[in-house]
Design a protein around this motif. Structure first.
Motif, PDB file in Angstrom:
ATOM      1  N   SER A  22       0.829  -1.210   0.000  1.00 12.35           N
ATOM      2  CA  SER A  22       0.000   0.000   0.000  1.00 12.35           C
ATOM      3  C   SER A  22       0.860   1.256   0.000  1.00 12.35           C
ATOM      4  O   SER A  22       0.519   2.255  -0.657  1.00 12.35           O
ATOM      5  CB  SER A  22      -0.960   0.000   1.191  1.00 12.35           C
ATOM      6  OG  SER A  22      -0.259  -0.170   2.413  1.00 12.35           O
ATOM      7  N   ARG A  23       1.981   1.231   0.712  1.00  9.66           N
ATOM      8  CA  ARG A  23       2.868   2.387   0.730  1.00  9.66           C
ATOM      9  C   ARG A  23       3.516   2.582  -0.642  1.00  9.66           C
ATOM     10  O   ARG A  23       3.631   3.721  -1.128  1.00  9.66           O
ATOM     11  CB  ARG A  23       3.934   2.216   1.810  1.00  9.66           C
ATOM     12  CG  ARG A  23       4.935   3.369   1.935  1.00  9.66           C
ATOM     13  CD  ARG A  23       4.285   4.654   2.378  1.00  9.66           C
ATOM     14  NE  ARG A  23       5.277   5.717   2.562  1.00  9.66           N
ATOM     15  CZ  ARG A  23       5.007   6.999   2.751  1.00  9.66           C
ATOM     16  NH1 ARG A  23       3.746   7.404   2.790  1.00  9.66           N
ATOM     17  NH2 ARG A  23       5.963   7.888   2.899  1.00  9.66           N
ATOM     18  N   ALA A  24       3.929   1.492  -1.283  1.00 10.45           N
ATOM     19  CA  ALA A  24       4.516   1.599  -2.617  1.00 10.45           C
ATOM     20  C   ALA A  24       3.509   2.181  -3.605  1.00 10.45           C
ATOM     21  O   ALA A  24       3.859   3.021  -4.453  1.00 10.45           O
ATOM     22  CB  ALA A  24       5.000   0.229  -3.086  1.00 10.45           C
ATOM     23  N   ALA A  25       2.253   1.753  -3.494  1.00  7.55           N
ATOM     24  CA  ALA A  25       1.214   2.280  -4.381  1.00  7.55           C
ATOM     25  C   ALA A  25       1.004   3.774  -4.134  1.00  7.55           C
ATOM     26  O   ALA A  25       0.814   4.565  -5.078  1.00  7.55           O
ATOM     27  CB  ALA A  25      -0.087   1.517  -4.175  1.00  7.55           C
ATOM     28  N   TYR A  26       1.037   4.172  -2.866  1.00  5.08           N
ATOM     29  CA  TYR A  26       0.867   5.587  -2.538  1.00  5.08           C
ATOM     30  C   TYR A  26       2.017   6.426  -3.083  1.00  5.08           C
ATOM     31  O   TYR A  26       1.801   7.489  -3.697  1.00  5.08           O
ATOM     32  CB  TYR A  26       0.754   5.779  -1.022  1.00  5.08           C
ATOM     33  CG  TYR A  26       0.721   7.244  -0.633  1.00  5.08           C
ATOM     34  CD1 TYR A  26      -0.419   8.003  -0.861  1.00  5.08           C
ATOM     35  CD2 TYR A  26       1.843   7.868  -0.100  1.00  5.08           C
ATOM     36  CE1 TYR A  26      -0.448   9.356  -0.541  1.00  5.08           C
ATOM     37  CE2 TYR A  26       1.825   9.215   0.225  1.00  5.08           C
ATOM     38  CZ  TYR A  26       0.676   9.962  -0.004  1.00  5.08           C
ATOM     39  OH  TYR A  26       0.656  11.294   0.295  1.00  5.08           O
ATOM     40  N   LEU A  27       3.244   5.985  -2.873  1.00  3.19           N
ATOM     41  CA  LEU A  27       4.401   6.739  -3.353  1.00  3.19           C
ATOM     42  C   LEU A  27       4.400   6.822  -4.880  1.00  3.19           C
ATOM     43  O   LEU A  27       4.796   7.846  -5.454  1.00  3.19           O
ATOM     44  CB  LEU A  27       5.692   6.103  -2.844  1.00  3.19           C
ATOM     45  CG  LEU A  27       5.918   6.204  -1.326  1.00  3.19           C
ATOM     46  CD1 LEU A  27       7.174   5.434  -0.915  1.00  3.19           C
ATOM     47  CD2 LEU A  27       6.010   7.657  -0.868  1.00  3.19           C
ATOM     48  N   ALA A  28       3.935   5.748  -5.541  1.00  2.00           N
ATOM     49  CA  ALA A  28       3.822   5.796  -7.001  1.00  2.00           C
ATOM     50  C   ALA A  28       2.785   6.831  -7.428  1.00  2.00           C
ATOM     51  O   ALA A  28       2.973   7.550  -8.420  1.00  2.00           O
ATOM     52  CB  ALA A  28       3.458   4.414  -7.539  1.00  2.00           C
ATOM     53  N   LEU A  29       1.682   6.916  -6.657  1.00  2.00           N
ATOM     54  CA  LEU A  29       0.647   7.903  -6.961  1.00  2.00           C
ATOM     55  C   LEU A  29       1.198   9.318  -6.899  1.00  2.00           C
ATOM     56  O   LEU A  29       1.025  10.111  -7.834  1.00  2.00           O
ATOM     57  CB  LEU A  29      -0.518   7.754  -5.982  1.00  2.00           C
ATOM     58  CG  LEU A  29      -1.511   8.926  -5.968  1.00  2.00           C
ATOM     59  CD1 LEU A  29      -2.377   8.913  -7.214  1.00  2.00           C
ATOM     60  CD2 LEU A  29      -2.381   8.897  -4.713  1.00  2.00           C
ATOM     61  N   ILE A  30       1.866   9.660  -5.799  1.00  2.00           N
ATOM     62  CA  ILE A  30       2.309  11.056  -5.669  1.00  2.00           C
ATOM     63  C   ILE A  30       3.469  11.360  -6.614  1.00  2.00           C
ATOM     64  O   ILE A  30       3.630  12.504  -7.042  1.00  2.00           O
ATOM     65  CB  ILE A  30       2.642  11.419  -4.213  1.00  2.00           C
ATOM     66  CG1 ILE A  30       3.819  10.621  -3.652  1.00  2.00           C
ATOM     67  CG2 ILE A  30       1.412  11.258  -3.324  1.00  2.00           C
ATOM     68  CD1 ILE A  30       4.269  11.111  -2.273  1.00  2.00           C
ATOM     69  N   ALA A  31       4.264  10.336  -6.967  1.00  2.00           N
ATOM     70  CA  ALA A  31       5.311  10.562  -7.970  1.00  2.00           C
ATOM     71  C   ALA A  31       4.673  10.878  -9.320  1.00  2.00           C
ATOM     72  O   ALA A  31       5.125  11.785 -10.044  1.00  2.00           O
ATOM     73  CB  ALA A  31       6.207   9.331  -8.075  1.00  2.00           C
ATOM     74  N   ARG A  32       3.600  10.154  -9.651  1.00  2.00           N
ATOM     75  CA  ARG A  32       2.900  10.414 -10.908  1.00  2.00           C
ATOM     76  C   ARG A  32       2.240  11.790 -10.894  1.00  2.00           C
ATOM     77  O   ARG A  32       2.277  12.530 -11.883  1.00  2.00           O
ATOM     78  CB  ARG A  32       1.864   9.321 -11.129  1.00  2.00           C
ATOM     79  CG  ARG A  32       1.142   9.398 -12.474  1.00  2.00           C
ATOM     80  CD  ARG A  32       0.299   8.143 -12.721  1.00  2.00           C
ATOM     81  NE  ARG A  32      -0.834   8.030 -11.814  1.00  2.00           N
ATOM     82  CZ  ARG A  32      -0.933   7.130 -10.842  1.00  2.00           C
ATOM     83  NH1 ARG A  32       0.058   6.254 -10.624  1.00  2.00           N
ATOM     84  NH2 ARG A  32      -2.002   7.076 -10.067  1.00  2.00           N
ATOM     85  N   GLU A  33       1.649  12.153  -9.743  1.00  2.00           N
ATOM     86  CA  GLU A  33       1.023  13.465  -9.621  1.00  2.00           C
ATOM     87  C   GLU A  33       2.054  14.584  -9.753  1.00  2.00           C
ATOM     88  O   GLU A  33       1.784  15.621 -10.368  1.00  2.00           O
ATOM     89  CB  GLU A  33       0.284  13.574  -8.290  1.00  2.00           C
ATOM     90  CG  GLU A  33      -0.924  12.665  -8.164  1.00  2.00           C
ATOM     91  CD  GLU A  33      -2.056  13.090  -9.068  1.00  2.00           C
ATOM     92  OE1 GLU A  33      -2.705  14.104  -8.777  1.00  2.00           O
ATOM     93  OE2 GLU A  33      -2.279  12.411 -10.096  1.00  2.00           O
ATOM     94  N   ALA A  34       3.237  14.385  -9.182  1.00  2.00           N
ATOM     95  CA  ALA A  34       4.295  15.393  -9.297  1.00  2.00           C
ATOM     96  C   ALA A  34       4.748  15.543 -10.743  1.00  2.00           C
ATOM     97  O   ALA A  34       4.960  16.657 -11.237  1.00  2.00           O
ATOM     98  CB  ALA A  34       5.473  15.010  -8.411  1.00  2.00           C
ATOM     99  N   GLU A  35       4.849  14.413 -11.423  1.00  2.00           N
ATOM    100  CA  GLU A  35       5.298  14.441 -12.823  1.00  2.00           C
ATOM    101  C   GLU A  35       4.252  15.100 -13.718  1.00  2.00           C
ATOM    102  O   GLU A  35       4.593  15.799 -14.680  1.00  2.00           O
ATOM    103  CB  GLU A  35       5.567  13.014 -13.298  1.00  2.00           C
ATOM    104  CG  GLU A  35       6.172  12.933 -14.691  1.00  2.00           C
ATOM    105  CD  GLU A  35       6.492  11.500 -15.073  1.00  2.00           C
ATOM    106  OE1 GLU A  35       6.600  11.241 -16.289  1.00  2.00           O
ATOM    107  OE2 GLU A  35       6.633  10.649 -14.176  1.00  2.00           O
TER     108      GLU A  35
END
Length: 604
Positions: A22-35
């Motif tokens: 779940s943490r990996a999925a969250y970090l992927a989400l905010i990385a995508r949002e930042a990009e």
């Protein structure tokens, strides 16, 4: 951290492991949002015109994309004393932003209800779900994608958790919580408690009670007892989401304004285009969540956070439960006794050393993580272990020194008790929380026949009729998230306290919540699964012997529940807007997961 206590280390590692996916999925989400964060220079001019039209003197800076634009999410209203000071904040925050070449806009507002006003009233059934509404309002405010950072203006019970839950879904942006501080101390707490109990016994008039309450809650600022609101402020310090030491500085002071100014300057400096990028989603990691729990335990904070911490942790992809909290409690000593667990309030606590003392003690003894990211000038918890002050109007931090009042604030080596006083009790009646830090140890075990009620008003009627003049476990069921929104049952504290003072052995068992300032009566609260839908509490009958034991962690009955038919689920009440929250009740998950409909349906 080399000197980390073995239990803190073990629980942290367990949380990291069970949160891996779940943490990996969250970090992927905010990385995508930042990009995918839009370059305002490439956004449609029509869109920008809508966003800039009301900006007045900041319009030219926004048009030129001259510096970071900070979104302010405010929970201002002037009915709630803690939030009344926020009325003038936007004007000041915009001035502070211009000082560092930034701009600020009020992105939106959130609801901010006061549990103190709705205690015992129908509106309390909206309270827990107001947290979901606040999170969604925060999401709406930030959805305009015009911002490079967030300032979150909130203090009280559901408001800080709700703001954090919403803001974490925009965790690619830096964020700082900006408190406004507690009101000055009023009527001494022992006197207020005395009048409340006299009123419960019919020995004080309503006018005398109101005068006493007004003497306590008397001006703008946060209520001064250590309940959920002030526990929120403690947690923001422990997680590194405040300017260090900001929690308990009173409104309207020069130091308060200096801390507010620093918050604006820091969030501007932490934006993605600078050299000190600190996105909220990275600041709120597993270690920060553990620090929040450790702080709650060390200070004897609000039981409500046994629900709120799992909820905002989930919003960051971090999975915790009451086993984690209880295990941490076994290692974290109680360092503080603040009213209602002691005689002095949060102003006295701050004067005695406050959060700087607590953070220093916990980090130095390996009971908290000192390497969380934080939002201070220096990364980590170093500044949070100091106290802020002004030197010729310049903001700085200094060593706290020893405790100024050892009846309120102690070192780990001389703690009030060796554990944090938040215990998991479980058995054939489910899992529940027991706040032992406010209960005398000789009352940690209560075993007696139960009386079963479906509302707190029924309990009060039985008390007034003299039906509870005996050893008794009072069971109040159908008070969980799905039944009626899980209201606080604050009005039970005075009558149960009266029974206890009369020599009876009394306990409370409920799937509802108690006040964030849970009192001296032993209570197993947040019982999960809740009674609605056939939970164990729905099977109890008057006279069944129930045992509540914080010593052994037991919540059980000797009755054979396997032969019982569940009590009929109550029909939800309407009025006071409660019918508007039917969706939340229907979709909410269990208290141990946070009692949230929003998170449950989002698959978090």
């Amino acid at each position: 951290m080399s000197n980390l206590h073995s239990t803190i280390d073990r629980v942290t590692d367990r949380i990291i492991e069970k949160s891996k996916d779940s943490r990996a999925a969250y970090l992927a989400l905010i990385a995508r949002e930042a990009e995918n964060r839009p370059d305002r220079g490439q956004v449609s001019c029509s869109n920008l015109a809508h966003a800039f039209a009301g900006a007045l003197e900041d319009q030219e800076a926004l048009k030129a994309n001259r510096g970071p634009n900070i979104g302010v999410v405010t929970s201002y209203n002037d009915m709630l004393s803690a939030h009344q000071p926020y009325g003038r904040y936007p004007e000041r925050l915009k001035i502070y932003a211009r000082e560092v070449g930034a701009t600020a806009q009020v992105a939106g507002g959130t609801p901010a209800m006061c549990d103190g006003v709705t205690q015992g009233e129908n509106g309390m059934e909206l309270s827990l779900f107001s947290r979901d509404a606040i999170a969604m309002a925060t999401g709406i405010a930030l959805s305009h994608a015009m911002y490079d950072g967030m300032l979150l203006l909130g203090i009280c019970d559901k408001i800080v958790p709700g703001l954090l839950m919403g803001a974490l879904r925009f965790g690619h942006l830096p964020a700082i919580f900006v408190p406004s501080g507690p009101m000055p101390s009023g009527v001494p707490n022992k006197e207020k408690q005395r009048v409340r109990q006299l009123y419960a016994e019919g020995k004080a008039t309503r006018a005398e009670l109101l005068d006493s309450e007004l003497g306590s809650y008397h001006s703008p600022g946060t209520c001064t007892f250590y309940g959920t609101a002030n526990s929120n402020q403690m947690m923001m310090e422990m997680m590194g989401l405040h300017i260090p030491g900001a929690a308990f500085i009173q409104p309207g002071t020069k130091l308060r304004q200096a801390l507010d100014r620093e918050a604006v300057h820091r969030v501007a400096a932490m934006n993605a285009d600078g050299n000190d990028y600190r996105p909220l989603g990275h600041c709120v990691d597993e270690k920060a969540i553990v620090n929040a729990m450790v702080g709650l335990l060390a200070t004897g904070g609000s039981t409500n956070h046994a629900i709120h911490i799992p909820a905002f942790a989930r919003a960051a992809g971090v999975q915790i439960d009451w086993t984690d909290l209880s295990e941490l409690s076994s290692a974290v000593p109680l360092l503080c006794r603040v009213y209602p667990n002691g005689s002095g309030d949060v102003n006295h606590f701050h004067d005695a050393g406050g959060m700087g003392f607590v953070v220093r003690e916990l980090v130095d003894t390996g009971l908290a993580h000192g390497d969380v990211i934080g939002v201070g000038r220096d990364r980590g918890m170093g500044q949070y272990a100091q106290e802020p002050g002004l030197d010729d109007d310049a903001l700085g931090w200094r060593d706290v020194g020893p405790s100024g009042d050892e009846e309120m604030l102690r070192t780990a080596g001389a703690a009030f008790q060796p554990d944090g006083g938040m215990r998991l009790v479980s058995g054939n009646l489910g899992r529940a929380c027991f706040k032992s830090s406010s209960v005398a140890k000789e009352r940690w075990t209560i075993e007696a026949p139960c009386r079963v009620f479906q509302t707190q008003h029924d309990v009060l009627d039985a008390f007034k009729a003299g039906e509870l003049e005996k050893d008794v476990v009072v069971v109040v069921r159908f008070q969980g998230p799905r039944a009626n929104g899980m209201p606080e049952l604050h009005s039970l504290t005075p009558p149960l306290g009266v029974l206890q003072d009369r020599g009876y052995r009394v306990a409370l068992v409920t799937d509802g919540r108690m006040s964030g300032a849970s009192g001296k009566v032993p209570a197993a609260i947040h019982c999960s699964p809740e009674a609605l839908g056939g939970g164990p509490l729905s099977l109890l009958q008057d006279g069944d012997v129930v045992k509540v034991c914080a010593e052994t962690g037991e919540l059980s009955t000797t009755a054979d529940l396997s032969t019982r038919t569940p009590a009929t689920d109550p029909v939800p009440e309407i009025g006071t807007g409660r019918e508007l929250f039917a969706m939340f009740r229907h979709l909410a998950d269990e208290a141990e997961k946070g009692g949230s409909a929003m998170l449950a349906t989002a698959g978090l």
